[in-house]
Design a protein around this motif. Structure first.
Motif, PDB file in Angstrom:
ATOM      1  N   ASP A  51      30.445  22.477  75.634  1.00  0.00           N
ATOM      2  CA  ASP A  51      29.546  21.364  75.929  1.00  0.00           C
ATOM      3  C   ASP A  51      29.753  20.840  77.349  1.00  0.00           C
ATOM      4  OD1 ASP A  51      27.982  19.105  75.975  1.00  0.00           O
ATOM      5  OD2 ASP A  51      28.723  18.303  74.073  1.00  0.00           O
ATOM      6  N   TYR A  68      22.077  27.609  80.707  1.00  0.00           N
ATOM      7  CA  TYR A  68      21.073  26.541  80.818  1.00  0.00           C
ATOM      8  C   TYR A  68      20.375  26.591  82.170  1.00  0.00           C
ATOM      9  CZ  TYR A  68      23.813  24.580  76.944  1.00  0.00           C
ATOM     10  OH  TYR A  68      24.484  24.397  75.767  1.00  0.00           O
ATOM     11  N   THR A  70      18.086  23.683  84.971  1.00  0.00           N
ATOM     12  CA  THR A  70      17.983  22.273  85.347  1.00  0.00           C
ATOM     13  C   THR A  70      16.593  21.965  85.885  1.00  0.00           C
ATOM     14  OG1 THR A  70      18.857  22.804  87.547  1.00  0.00           O
ATOM     15  CG2 THR A  70      20.438  22.093  85.881  1.00  0.00           C
ATOM     16  N   ASP A 117      12.280  18.161  74.720  1.00  0.00           N
ATOM     17  CA  ASP A 117      13.604  18.728  74.961  1.00  0.00           C
ATOM     18  C   ASP A 117      14.230  18.119  76.216  1.00  0.00           C
ATOM     19  OD1 ASP A 117      13.374  20.735  72.807  1.00  0.00           O
ATOM     20  OD2 ASP A 117      11.889  21.670  74.120  1.00  0.00           O
ATOM     21  N   SER A 121      17.548  15.727  76.412  1.00  0.00           N
ATOM     22  CA  SER A 121      18.679  16.232  77.209  1.00  0.00           C
ATOM     23  C   SER A 121      19.115  15.224  78.261  1.00  0.00           C
ATOM     24  CB  SER A 121      18.296  17.549  77.876  1.00  0.00           C
ATOM     25  OG  SER A 121      18.036  18.562  76.923  1.00  0.00           O
ATOM     26  N   ARG A 124      20.953  12.249  76.660  1.00  0.00           N
ATOM     27  CA  ARG A 124      22.335  12.535  76.281  1.00  0.00           C
ATOM     28  C   ARG A 124      23.239  12.620  77.512  1.00  0.00           C
ATOM     29  NH1 ARG A 124      25.763  17.105  74.892  1.00  0.00           N
ATOM     30  NH2 ARG A 124      27.089  16.513  73.128  1.00  0.00           N
ATOM     31  N   TRP A 125      22.768  13.316  78.554  1.00  0.00           N
ATOM     32  CA  TRP A 125      23.534  13.456  79.791  1.00  0.00           C
ATOM     33  C   TRP A 125      23.821  12.100  80.420  1.00  0.00           C
ATOM     34  CZ3 TRP A 125      20.899  12.220  84.462  1.00  0.00           C
ATOM     35  CH2 TRP A 125      21.643  12.412  85.628  1.00  0.00           C
ATOM     36  N   ILE A 175      19.308  21.280  80.632  1.00  0.00           N
ATOM     37  CA  ILE A 175      18.286  21.045  79.607  1.00  0.00           C
ATOM     38  C   ILE A 175      18.559  21.907  78.379  1.00  0.00           C
ATOM     39  CG2 ILE A 175      15.825  21.074  79.091  1.00  0.00           C
ATOM     40  CD1 ILE A 175      16.805  18.964  81.202  1.00  0.00           C
ATOM     41  N   MET A 176      18.611  21.254  77.222  1.00  0.00           N
ATOM     42  CA  MET A 176      18.902  21.896  75.945  1.00  0.00           C
ATOM     43  C   MET A 176      17.736  21.677  74.980  1.00  0.00           C
ATOM     44  SD  MET A 176      22.759  20.371  75.518  1.00  0.00           S
ATOM     45  CE  MET A 176      24.022  20.653  76.786  1.00  0.00           C
ATOM     46  N   GLU A 178      15.813  20.085  71.955  1.00  0.00           N
ATOM     47  CA  GLU A 178      15.902  18.725  71.426  1.00  0.00           C
ATOM     48  C   GLU A 178      16.840  18.641  70.225  1.00  0.00           C
ATOM     49  OE1 GLU A 178      12.844  15.177  69.922  1.00  0.00           O
ATOM     50  OE2 GLU A 178      12.300  17.299  69.658  1.00  0.00           O
ATOM     51  N   ALA A 181      20.239  18.518  71.748  1.00  0.00           N
ATOM     52  CA  ALA A 181      20.428  17.359  72.627  1.00  0.00           C
ATOM     53  C   ALA A 181      20.478  16.044  71.857  1.00  0.00           C
ATOM     54  CB  ALA A 181      19.316  17.311  73.672  1.00  0.00           C
ATOM     55  N   GLY A 194      20.254  27.871  75.286  1.00  0.00           N
ATOM     56  CA  GLY A 194      19.649  27.240  76.452  1.00  0.00           C
ATOM     57  C   GLY A 194      18.402  28.002  76.844  1.00  0.00           C
TER      58      GLY A 194
END
Length: 535
Positions: A51, A68, A70, A117, A121, A124-125, A175-176, A178, A181, A194
């Motif tokens: 993670d 992943y 971005t 999504d 993401s 959460r970030w 970006i993951m 949903e 995330a 990803g």
């Protein structure tokens, strides 16, 4: 000098000119894999945490870049470029940003990348990243117009929106899906799905040995040339194997004999050996270098006392740390700055604490004044990480010279990055000090330097709390121009040298080494494996 030589002998094992049986083990692949073009990459550490939002560890960040993508990315000119985003607009009042995703973006499970999504993401970030937290403070809402277009509305203009969404290092706003995330930001995710250029083959992941990635044949690269994390991520191999080889001699032999293709971070003592091999190229691909640091635990004595932190800073000799980490002044230099030396905000403001005469007697007097009662100090280290272990050995020796009750506890890097999350006292598995390093882009300014923050429970591991430092950092974000930003950054640094959230130890470069049949390696502060071709 004797201490440095002893240190280096302790960190780097002697290289013996024998071909180890290790080679047969790492080249024994299934018949199908034998037919693929496989890049064997000796990674800097063992991958234990998947993670990249839950940890700032670079091994996990690098894994993140494999799987992943971005929204934006920084290039070699420090400019933020669209990555997953096709186009965007900003309203005249600078409070509304409208983004549209590129065509053809798909997750590894075949599902399209949607606005939902992205929003999940980023949400959460922003709960874990320092600059993300700042963006969240200014955010009124994120909304999806449709599956490809989404809108950010701000409460007030925030000049660092794109810098936040395109920050190149920990924590990267990957970006993951949903469904992933939506996981609590303080719970580690374990699903590596990803939309990036590689897919992790989780069934072939052997912690402590190997991580396997396959080319994502559904990935649609941008058309621009690659530059740092931006541009076209064109994968030119079928399979990548990250190999974890903690013994430096074994790793050197694997690379020298062609059993591995690329060694991400090589100890400086091995440079002469590998440089003699005509099939190996030793090169610095990091234009900024990295900064080492001593990080304190602010939750418990003795380093919750500013006088104790100051006493340690009074005896730190950065040149010793340069030699301990980099092996030679050619690969490092002292840097008494909280911002990367050689970049616009680098400064010597307040730095006399590190640049003046090293004074053990004055430091001992300050320790006595602090009321230190002999509390046990535990330095946690990683024997498989020369950057960490060399600093740990030096600091342990310094603290012993100061008469402190110190114990060095060394495991591996994966264990350290897990243990440093503990808020328990040392007698229950906690810690007092750990050492690490940050790449140049993570220290460019008060916005991205997450180790600088003094926001308590929301701070990086160590959890310093200093409202004054946070207030000065706030002023940086409000600066009207470059001159104002410089003045604000200087004020942040002046306070940092008073409060000491950490002690900068040295700026250094560790060369990488790869077989000469590789080409296309991107010059950047981190190792990117797209664009790499193997003949």
């Amino acid at each position: 000098d004797n201490m440095i030589n002893t240190l280096r002998r302790s960190v780097i094992l002697a290289v013996v000119p024998v071909v180890l049986a290790f080679g047969a083990a790492i080249t024994a692949l299934p018949a199908q894999a034998q037919q693929q073009k496989t890049l064997k990459f000796i990674a800097q550490a063992d991958l234990k945490i998947l993670d990249p939002i839950a940890t700032t560890a670079y091994i996990t960040r690098n894994h993140g870049y494999m799987v992943y993508d971005t929204l934006f990315a920084m290039d070699s000119k420090f400019e933020i470029k669209p990555q997953m985003v096709d186009k965007f607009t900003v309203s005249p009042d600078k409070k509304t940003y409208t983004f549209t995703l590129r065509d053809g973006l798909k997750f590894h499970d075949g599902q399209p990348v949607r606005s939902a999504d992205v929003i999940a993401s980023i949400d959460r970030w922003s709960k874990r990243d320092g600059l993300g937290q700042k963006l969240a403070e200014s955010t009124d809402s994120w909304t999806a117009t449709n599956d490809k277009t989404f809108v950010l509305k701000l409460k007030k203009p925030f000049a660092f929106v794109l810098d936040a969404l395109g920050k190149p290092s920990s924590n990267v706003p990957f970006i993951m899906p949903e469904r992933i995330a939506k996981t609590d930001a303080f719970t580690n995710i374990t699903d590596p799905t990803g939309s990036g250029p590689f897919k992790m083959v989780k069934d072939e992941w052997v912690p402590g040995s190997k991580v396997v990635y396959l080319k994502n044949t559904d990935y649609v690269p941008r058309k621009e040339a690659p530059s740092w994390a931006s541009g076209g991520k064109v994968v030119k191999v079928d399979r990548v194997e990250w190999l974890y080889i903690p013994d430096a001699a074994t790793a050197a032999n694997a690379l020298g004999n062609g059993e591995a293709d690329w060694w991400e971070q090589m100890p400086p003592d091995l440079i002469p050996l590998l440089a003699k091999n005509s099939s190996v190229k030793v090169q610095n691909i990091d234009p900024l270098g990295s900064m080492g640091m001593i990080r304190f635990n602010f939750l418990y004595p003795p380093f919750n006392n500013e006088k104790m932190r100051r006493a340690v800073a009074m005896v730190v000799n950065q040149q010793d740390y340069v030699l301990g980490i980099a092996g030679s002044a050619d690969n490092g230099k002292p840097c008494a700055s909280y911002f990367t030396c050689g970049t616009p905000l680098a400064s010597n403001v307040g730095s006399t604490l590190l640049t003046g005469k090293r004074d053990f007697e004055a430091a001992k007097a300050l320790i006595k004044e602090s009321g230190y009662k002999g509390e046990k100090i535990v330095i946690i280290s990683a024997a498989d990480q020369p950057i960490v272990q060399s600093q740990s050995l030096l600091t342990t020796e310094l603290l012993r010279k100061l008469g402190l009750n110190v114990e060095l506890q060394a495991g591996d890097w994966g264990s350290l990055i897990t243990r440093r999350t503990s808020k328990e006292p040392v007698d229950k598995g906690g810690w007092s000090i750990f050492h690490t390093w940050l790449v140049g882009p993570d220290l460019l300014n008060p916005g991205v330097n997450f180790a600088l923050r003094g926001n308590g429970e929301k701070a990086w591991f160590g959890w310093p709390s200093d409202p004054k430092l946070e207030s000065l950092r706030e002023a940086y974000f409000e600066a009207p121009n470059a001159a104002g930003a410089k003045k604000a950054a200087d004020a942040v640094q002046a306070r940092a040298f008073e409060f000491l959230p950490y002690i900068p130890t040295a700026q250094f470069i560790l060369p990488t080494a790869y077989r000469t049949n590789l080409s296309g390696i991107i010059v950047a502060p981190m190792a990117f494996l797209w664009n790499v071709e193997k003949k």
